[in-house]
Design a protein around this motif. Structure first.
Motif, PDB file in Angstrom:
ATOM      1  N   LEU A  21       0.773  -1.148   0.111  1.00  7.14           N
ATOM      2  CA  LEU A  21      -0.181   0.061  -0.081  1.00  7.14           C
ATOM      3  C   LEU A  21       0.862   1.136  -0.099  1.00  7.14           C
ATOM      4  O   LEU A  21       0.349   2.370  -0.616  1.00  7.14           O
ATOM      5  CB  LEU A  21      -0.984  -0.125   1.192  1.00  7.14           C
ATOM      6  CG  LEU A  21      -1.925  -1.277   1.278  1.00  7.14           C
ATOM      7  CD1 LEU A  21      -2.885  -1.210   2.570  1.00  7.14           C
ATOM      8  CD2 LEU A  21      -2.856  -1.251  -0.252  1.00  7.14           C
ATOM      9  N   PHE A  22       1.837   1.283   0.743  1.00  2.00           N
ATOM     10  CA  PHE A  22       2.899   2.390   0.748  1.00  2.00           C
ATOM     11  C   PHE A  22       4.142   1.793   1.177  1.00  2.00           C
ATOM     12  O   PHE A  22       4.363   0.787   1.832  1.00  2.00           O
ATOM     13  CB  PHE A  22       2.379   3.609   1.400  1.00  2.00           C
ATOM     14  CG  PHE A  22       2.672   3.348   2.811  1.00  2.00           C
ATOM     15  CD1 PHE A  22       3.813   3.839   3.498  1.00  2.00           C
ATOM     16  CD2 PHE A  22       1.458   3.013   3.648  1.00  2.00           C
ATOM     17  CE1 PHE A  22       3.836   3.763   4.909  1.00  2.00           C
ATOM     18  CE2 PHE A  22       1.693   2.849   5.286  1.00  2.00           C
ATOM     19  CZ  PHE A  22       2.891   3.257   5.691  1.00  2.00           C
ATOM     20  N   ALA A  23       5.286   2.710   0.695  1.00  2.00           N
ATOM     21  CA  ALA A  23       6.537   2.482   1.410  1.00  2.00           C
ATOM     22  C   ALA A  23       7.247   3.960   1.286  1.00  2.00           C
ATOM     23  O   ALA A  23       7.085   4.664   0.216  1.00  2.00           O
ATOM     24  CB  ALA A  23       7.580   1.619   0.570  1.00  2.00           C
ATOM     25  N   THR A  24       7.812   4.261   2.424  1.00  2.00           N
ATOM     26  CA  THR A  24       8.447   5.701   2.519  1.00  2.00           C
ATOM     27  C   THR A  24       9.806   5.388   3.242  1.00  2.00           C
ATOM     28  O   THR A  24      10.183   4.085   3.730  1.00  2.00           O
ATOM     29  CB  THR A  24       7.535   6.555   3.546  1.00  2.00           C
ATOM     30  OG1 THR A  24       7.390   5.966   4.747  1.00  2.00           O
ATOM     31  CG2 THR A  24       6.114   6.804   3.112  1.00  2.00           C
ATOM     32  N   VAL A  25      10.634   6.535   3.263  1.00  2.00           N
ATOM     33  CA  VAL A  25      11.789   6.151   3.767  1.00  2.00           C
ATOM     34  C   VAL A  25      11.929   6.923   5.328  1.00  2.00           C
ATOM     35  O   VAL A  25      11.281   7.656   5.552  1.00  2.00           O
ATOM     36  CB  VAL A  25      13.088   7.273   3.033  1.00  2.00           C
ATOM     37  CG1 VAL A  25      14.236   7.246   3.782  1.00  2.00           C
ATOM     38  CG2 VAL A  25      13.007   6.651   1.428  1.00  2.00           C
ATOM     39  N   SER A  26      12.418   6.156   6.149  1.00  2.00           N
ATOM     40  CA  SER A  26      12.383   6.288   7.574  1.00  2.00           C
ATOM     41  C   SER A  26      13.917   6.298   7.902  1.00  2.00           C
ATOM     42  O   SER A  26      14.868   6.804   7.294  1.00  2.00           O
ATOM     43  CB  SER A  26      11.622   5.086   8.387  1.00  2.00           C
ATOM     44  OG  SER A  26      11.628   5.724   9.714  1.00  2.00           O
ATOM     45  N   GLY A  27      14.265   6.240   9.293  1.00  2.00           N
ATOM     46  CA  GLY A  27      15.542   6.520   9.804  1.00  2.00           C
ATOM     47  C   GLY A  27      16.176   7.585   9.488  1.00  2.00           C
ATOM     48  O   GLY A  27      15.695   8.806   9.451  1.00  2.00           O
ATOM     49  N   ALA A  28      17.899   7.676   9.354  1.00  2.00           N
ATOM     50  CA  ALA A  28      18.327   8.836   9.475  1.00  2.00           C
ATOM     51  C   ALA A  28      18.106   9.886   8.351  1.00  2.00           C
ATOM     52  O   ALA A  28      18.063  11.056   8.487  1.00  2.00           O
ATOM     53  CB  ALA A  28      20.028   8.654   9.319  1.00  2.00           C
ATOM     54  N   HIS A  29      17.632   9.252   7.120  1.00  2.00           N
ATOM     55  CA  HIS A  29      17.264  10.342   6.086  1.00  2.00           C
ATOM     56  C   HIS A  29      16.085  11.005   6.331  1.00  2.00           C
ATOM     57  O   HIS A  29      16.121  12.124   6.075  1.00  2.00           O
ATOM     58  CB  HIS A  29      16.967   9.244   4.887  1.00  2.00           C
ATOM     59  CG  HIS A  29      18.398   8.792   4.200  1.00  2.00           C
ATOM     60  ND1 HIS A  29      18.971   7.446   4.471  1.00  2.00           N
ATOM     61  CD2 HIS A  29      19.111   9.157   3.216  1.00  2.00           C
ATOM     62  CE1 HIS A  29      19.986   7.306   3.624  1.00  2.00           C
ATOM     63  NE2 HIS A  29      20.160   8.437   2.920  1.00  2.00           N
ATOM     64  N   GLU A  97       5.545   8.449  11.951  1.00  2.00           N
ATOM     65  CA  GLU A  97       6.514   9.227  11.256  1.00  2.00           C
ATOM     66  C   GLU A  97       6.775   8.541   9.996  1.00  2.00           C
ATOM     67  O   GLU A  97       6.867   9.056   8.728  1.00  2.00           O
ATOM     68  CB  GLU A  97       7.778   8.824  12.125  1.00  2.00           C
ATOM     69  CG  GLU A  97       8.005   9.591  13.479  1.00  2.00           C
ATOM     70  CD  GLU A  97       8.965   9.709  14.345  1.00  2.00           C
ATOM     71  OE1 GLU A  97       8.898  10.053  15.307  1.00  2.00           O
ATOM     72  OE2 GLU A  97       9.924   8.546  13.971  1.00  2.00           O
ATOM     73  N   GLN A  98       6.641   7.101   9.812  1.00  2.00           N
ATOM     74  CA  GLN A  98       6.603   6.413   8.439  1.00  2.00           C
ATOM     75  C   GLN A  98       5.559   6.527   7.693  1.00  2.00           C
ATOM     76  O   GLN A  98       5.800   7.091   6.395  1.00  2.00           O
ATOM     77  CB  GLN A  98       6.600   5.042   8.984  1.00  2.00           C
ATOM     78  CG  GLN A  98       7.898   4.118   9.741  1.00  2.00           C
ATOM     79  CD  GLN A  98       7.734   3.063  10.224  1.00  2.00           C
ATOM     80  OE1 GLN A  98       6.784   2.259   9.976  1.00  2.00           O
ATOM     81  NE2 GLN A  98       8.541   2.478  11.124  1.00  2.00           N
ATOM     82  N   LEU A  99       4.269   6.625   8.393  1.00  2.00           N
ATOM     83  CA  LEU A  99       3.056   6.914   7.563  1.00  2.00           C
ATOM     84  C   LEU A  99       3.210   8.206   6.699  1.00  2.00           C
ATOM     85  O   LEU A  99       2.652   8.628   5.655  1.00  2.00           O
ATOM     86  CB  LEU A  99       1.748   6.799   8.325  1.00  2.00           C
ATOM     87  CG  LEU A  99       0.579   7.010   7.699  1.00  2.00           C
ATOM     88  CD1 LEU A  99       0.224   6.200   6.590  1.00  2.00           C
ATOM     89  CD2 LEU A  99      -0.453   7.129   8.688  1.00  2.00           C
ATOM     90  N   LEU A 100       3.716   9.184   7.604  1.00  2.00           N
ATOM     91  CA  LEU A 100       3.572  10.612   7.249  1.00  2.00           C
ATOM     92  C   LEU A 100       5.141  11.007   6.638  1.00  2.00           C
ATOM     93  O   LEU A 100       5.129  12.463   6.216  1.00  2.00           O
ATOM     94  CB  LEU A 100       3.028  11.920   8.528  1.00  2.00           C
ATOM     95  CG  LEU A 100       1.879  11.393   8.998  1.00  2.00           C
ATOM     96  CD1 LEU A 100       1.829  12.369  10.233  1.00  2.00           C
ATOM     97  CD2 LEU A 100       0.846  11.520   8.259  1.00  2.00           C
ATOM     98  N   SER A 101       5.765  10.313   6.448  1.00  2.00           N
ATOM     99  CA  SER A 101       7.054  10.589   5.866  1.00  2.00           C
ATOM    100  C   SER A 101       6.697  11.268   4.476  1.00  2.00           C
ATOM    101  O   SER A 101       6.275  10.818   3.574  1.00  2.00           O
ATOM    102  CB  SER A 101       7.857   9.443   5.778  1.00  2.00           C
ATOM    103  OG  SER A 101       9.330   9.838   4.898  1.00  2.00           O
ATOM    104  N   PRO A 102       7.681  12.513   4.131  1.00  2.00           N
ATOM    105  CA  PRO A 102       7.341  13.069   2.986  1.00  2.00           C
ATOM    106  C   PRO A 102       8.472  12.371   1.899  1.00  2.00           C
ATOM    107  O   PRO A 102       8.410  12.676   0.895  1.00  2.00           O
ATOM    108  CB  PRO A 102       8.086  14.618   3.398  1.00  2.00           C
ATOM    109  CG  PRO A 102       9.231  14.420   4.315  1.00  2.00           C
ATOM    110  CD  PRO A 102       8.575  13.158   5.088  1.00  2.00           C
ATOM    111  N   LEU A 103       9.215  11.555   2.173  1.00  2.00           N
ATOM    112  CA  LEU A 103      10.168  10.851   1.603  1.00  2.00           C
ATOM    113  C   LEU A 103       9.352   9.562   0.986  1.00  2.00           C
ATOM    114  O   LEU A 103       9.704   8.538   1.491  1.00  2.00           O
ATOM    115  CB  LEU A 103      11.471  10.279   2.161  1.00  2.00           C
ATOM    116  CG  LEU A 103      12.300  11.687   2.511  1.00  2.00           C
ATOM    117  CD1 LEU A 103      13.325  11.059   3.417  1.00  2.00           C
ATOM    118  CD2 LEU A 103      12.520  12.638   1.562  1.00  2.00           C
ATOM    119  N   VAL A 104       8.254   9.780  -0.057  1.00  2.00           N
ATOM    120  CA  VAL A 104       7.568   8.521  -0.525  1.00  2.00           C
ATOM    121  C   VAL A 104       8.102   7.895  -1.808  1.00  2.00           C
ATOM    122  O   VAL A 104       8.437   8.755  -2.784  1.00  2.00           O
ATOM    123  CB  VAL A 104       6.283   9.247  -0.878  1.00  2.00           C
ATOM    124  CG1 VAL A 104       5.244   8.213  -1.260  1.00  2.00           C
ATOM    125  CG2 VAL A 104       5.508   9.901   0.566  1.00  2.00           C
TER     126      VAL A 104
END
Length: 250
Positions: A21-29, A97-104
C-alpha cells in the motif's frame, strides 16, 4: 549518501506476493542526519488476503526484504494493514513518522486515506513513546559515547515536545532545531559531524549534553501537561471501517 526519492521500488513491489500500500523512507534520512554510508530504511504496509486472517494458520503480518543498490544497503519492512493500524492506535509515534514521511517511494490511494486518519490517533500519551525512546538511546550513548544514539536522543525528545505543543509529527531534526526554542544550539554541529561518519565518538562534553537531555525531559513533561491533545484516539471506528473496506475491495 543517495537521493532517497530516486529509489525505484517498482521491481521490488512487483515481486511481493501481496499488494504494497505504501513505502516511505524512515531512519536517518527522514531524521535529517544521514551519513555517507547510512543504510536506507524503507517502511510501509501491505495487504494480506482476507483468507489469511480467518483461517487456522497464523498469518505472516510482517515482511522484510534487504538488497544492495550501488553499495548502499536497502531495507524494506512492511506490516499487514491491520497490524499497522493497531500500532497506530497504540500511541506508536514511530509508525506515524513512517506513514507521514515526505520521502515517499511508493504510494496508493489507501496510503493517502490512511494518512488522513493520522490526526485522529494522536494523544497526549504519545509523549510516553518519545520519552521511552529517548531513555533507551541515552543509555546506549552512555555505554558507547557514539554520536548516533546521542542525536537520536535529542531528535526524539524534540519530536515529542513539538508534537505536544503543535499536534504535528515532525521527525526532521534540522527543522526541529529551528522550531523548538528549547533545542541546544550545538545540534547543527553534531548533525554536520554525523554526515561524515555513521559511527564514532560524539566528541562532546558529557556533563553538558547530560544537562541538556535532562532539561528536555522536563520540557517534554511540561509540554505534555499543557497539551490540548486528547487522552485517547478518536479515529478507532473510522480506522476499523477503513481496514475492513480496504481488505474487502482487493
Amino acid at each position: 549518501m543517495i537521493d532517497a526519492l530516486d529509489i525505484d521500488l517498482a521491481p521490488v513491489v512487483a515481486e511481493q506476493p501481496f499488494p504494497v500500500l505504501f513505502a516511505t523512507v524512515s531512519g536517518a534520512h527522514l531524521y535529517g542526519f544521514p551519513s555517507r554510508d547510512s543504510d536506507v530504511d524503507l517502511r510501509g504496509a501491505h495487504l494480506l488476503p482476507a483468507a489469511d486472517l480467518v483461517g487456522l494458520r497464523e498469518p505472516e503480518e510482517t515482511r522484510s526484504r534487504m538488497w544492495d543498490r550501488d553499495g548502499v544497503e536497502m531495507d524494506l519492512v512492511t506490516h499487514d494493514l491491520r497490524k499497522f493500524v493497531r500500532l497506530m492506535l497504540r500511541r506508536n509515534g514511530y509508525v506515524l513518522e513512517q506513514l507521514l514521511s515526505p520521502l515517499v517511494v511508493h504510494t496508493t490511494e489507501a496510503h493517502r486515506e490512511l494518512a488522513g486518519h493520522a490526526p485522529g490517533v494522536l494523544t497526549a500519551h504519545h509523549a510516553h513513546h518519545y520519552r521511552g525512546f529517548a531513555q533507551t538511546q541515552w543509555r546506549l550513548f552512555e555505554r558507547t559515547g557514539e554520536l548516533k544514539p546521542l542525536l537520536y536522543t535529542f531528535r526524539v525528545l524534540l519530536t515529542g515536545v513539538h508534537l505536544m505543543r503543535t499536534g504535528e509529527v515532525q521527525p526532521h531534526l534540522p527543522t526541529l532545531v529551528e522550531e523548538v526554542d528549547a533545542a541546544p544550539v550545538y545540534l547543527p554541529e553534531l548533525v554536520a559531524a554525523k554526515a561524515e561518519r555513521e559511527h564514532g565518538d560524539a566528541g562532546v562534553d558529557h556533563a553538558r549534553v547530560r544537562a541538556d537531555v535532562e532539561r528536555l525531559h522536563t520540557v517534554l513533561d511540561e509540554a505534555q501537561a499543557a497539551s490540548v491533545l486528547p487522552d485517547a484516539p478518536t479515529a478507532y471506528d473510522a480506522l476499523h471501517d477503513f481496514v475492513v473496506r480496504t481488505r474487502l475491495e482487493r
